[in-house]
Design a protein around this motif. Structure first.
Motif, PDB file in Angstrom:
ATOM      1  N   ASP A 155       0.506  -0.889   0.028  1.00  0.00           N
ATOM      2  CA  ASP A 155       0.486   0.090  -0.329  1.00  0.00           C
ATOM      3  C   ASP A 155       0.525   1.357   0.303  1.00  0.00           C
ATOM      4  OD1 ASP A 155      -2.488  -1.443  -0.391  1.00  0.00           O
ATOM      5  OD2 ASP A 155      -3.082  -1.469   2.044  1.00  0.00           O
ATOM      6  N   GLU A 211      -4.520   5.155   3.252  1.00  0.00           N
ATOM      7  CA  GLU A 211      -4.282   4.546   2.347  1.00  0.00           C
ATOM      8  C   GLU A 211      -4.713   5.429   1.438  1.00  0.00           C
ATOM      9  OE1 GLU A 211      -6.021   0.395   2.244  1.00  0.00           O
ATOM     10  OE2 GLU A 211      -5.943   1.218  -0.349  1.00  0.00           O
ATOM     11  N   SER A 236      -3.373   1.385  -3.352  1.00  0.00           N
ATOM     12  CA  SER A 236      -3.109  -0.674  -3.281  1.00  0.00           C
ATOM     13  C   SER A 236      -2.082  -1.359  -4.122  1.00  0.00           C
ATOM     14  CB  SER A 236      -4.080  -1.320  -2.664  1.00  0.00           C
ATOM     15  OG  SER A 236      -4.706  -1.444  -1.006  1.00  0.00           O
TER      16      SER A 236
HETATM   17 MG    MG Z   1      -6.610  -1.240  -0.171  1.00  0.00          MG
END
Ligand code: MG
Ligand code: ATP
Length: 277
Positions: free
Chosen positions: A212, A219, A222
């Motif tokens: 990530d 976040e 990813s």
């Molecule tokens: Mg993710």
């Protein structure tokens, strides 16, 4: 000690008050209410100025400006852009192992019993790549940027409709994958104007493990690598790297917004500026 009332706090946050401005405390309620009047009206004036700037100079929301920058950066890096349907069949979702038992399944918006609004771009990209790997020299590097939909818990980090960028490079040397993934993450973060980020290994419901891209606690993207068990459904057996980013989250960080809602498609904000001012 007197903090802002909940209503005051909410209004100040909507107007884009800083964390310090939101967290300030007062000796008594009269002082607080007086300070509120002053701060609220200065934030309203600032909002109006910013809206005029938007009309005269900026003209395009940061979200779309970012999309243009990313398209330029990626096509310059020899990626080809694709555009695929927003309506996704149940079958393609199932090929990603997103079936009834899967946690993501409950977040899917169904249009009818066979079609949903895509919650991710990966199934469509896999579908196209199966053919492009046959037709083009390797590596095959493609990306898509477009709307995705999820019944995510509302809050400052999730929207029900958001904009995903997914880039994939397939058919590259096995050993080059980790380095390439980092390179691609940095290409996107440069285009987004974010230099304070880290790469962290996380568990994922779809990919098993992801790399990530994280800013603070948030976040932003990813990344994953193949060969991967999901590849079999498409008869794909070459090494690959791919990353999916949420554009609203990138804008949220680069603009310093407290909520992702200010960055996305909206009827209450125009380029992050509240309209009820
Ligand atoms: Mg993710
Ligand atoms: P989170 O754990 O934060 O909910 P996720 O791991 O479920 O995110 P991914 O499936 O990895 O999300 O999607 C790739 C990127 O898309 C995320 O890193 C994030 O930037 C963005 N994203 C995912 N869901 C949303 C959402 N509901 N609203 C805005 N952006 C989102």
């Amino acid at each position: 000690m007197f903090e802002w009332t909940d209503i005051q706090k909410q209004r100040l946050q909507e107007l884009g008050a800083t964390k310090e401005q939101v967290e300030v405390v007062f000796d008594d309620s009269a002082a607080r209410n007086k300070a509120y009047q002053t701060l609220e009206s200065s934030l309203v004036s600032r909002g109006r100025e910013k809206l005029l700037d938007f009309r005269e100079i900026i003209k395009r929301p940061a979200l779309l400006e970012l999309e243009s920058k990313l398209v330029k950066a990626l096509t310059d890096a020899r990626f080809s852009q694709v555009v695929t349907p927003i309506l996704l069949s149940k079958g393609l979702l199932a090929k990603m192992t997103v079936t009834e038992e899967h946690p993501l399944f409950r977040q899917v918006f169904w249009v009818d019993d066979r079609k949903c609004l895509r919650p991710m771009l990966a199934p469509n990209l896999y579908y196209i790549l199966k053919d492009l790997l046959r037709l083009w020299p390797h590596p095959v590097s493609i990306f898509e940027v477009g709307p995705c939909f999820r019944k995510d818990t509302q809050g400052g980090e999730h929207m029900q409709e958001f904009t995903m960028l997914n880039l994939v490079e397939m058919g590259l040397p096995l050993e080059s994958r980790p380095g390439r993934l980092k390179e691609l993450a940095s290409l996107v973060m440069d285009a987004a104007g974010i230099d304070d980020y880290s790469l962290e290994t996380e568990k994922s419901e779809v990919y098993g493990e992801t790399l990530d891209v994280v800013s603070g606690e948030l976040e932003l993207g990813s990344g994953a690598m193949g060969p991967h068990v999901l590849d079999q459904a498409w008869d794909i057996d070459v090494p690959w790297v791919g990353i999916g980013f949420g554009l609203e989250r990138l804008v949220m960080v680069s603009e310093g917004f407290a909520s992702v809602l200010r960055a996305g498609r909206s009827l209450t904000y125009l380029n992050g500026i509240r309209l009820n001012i």
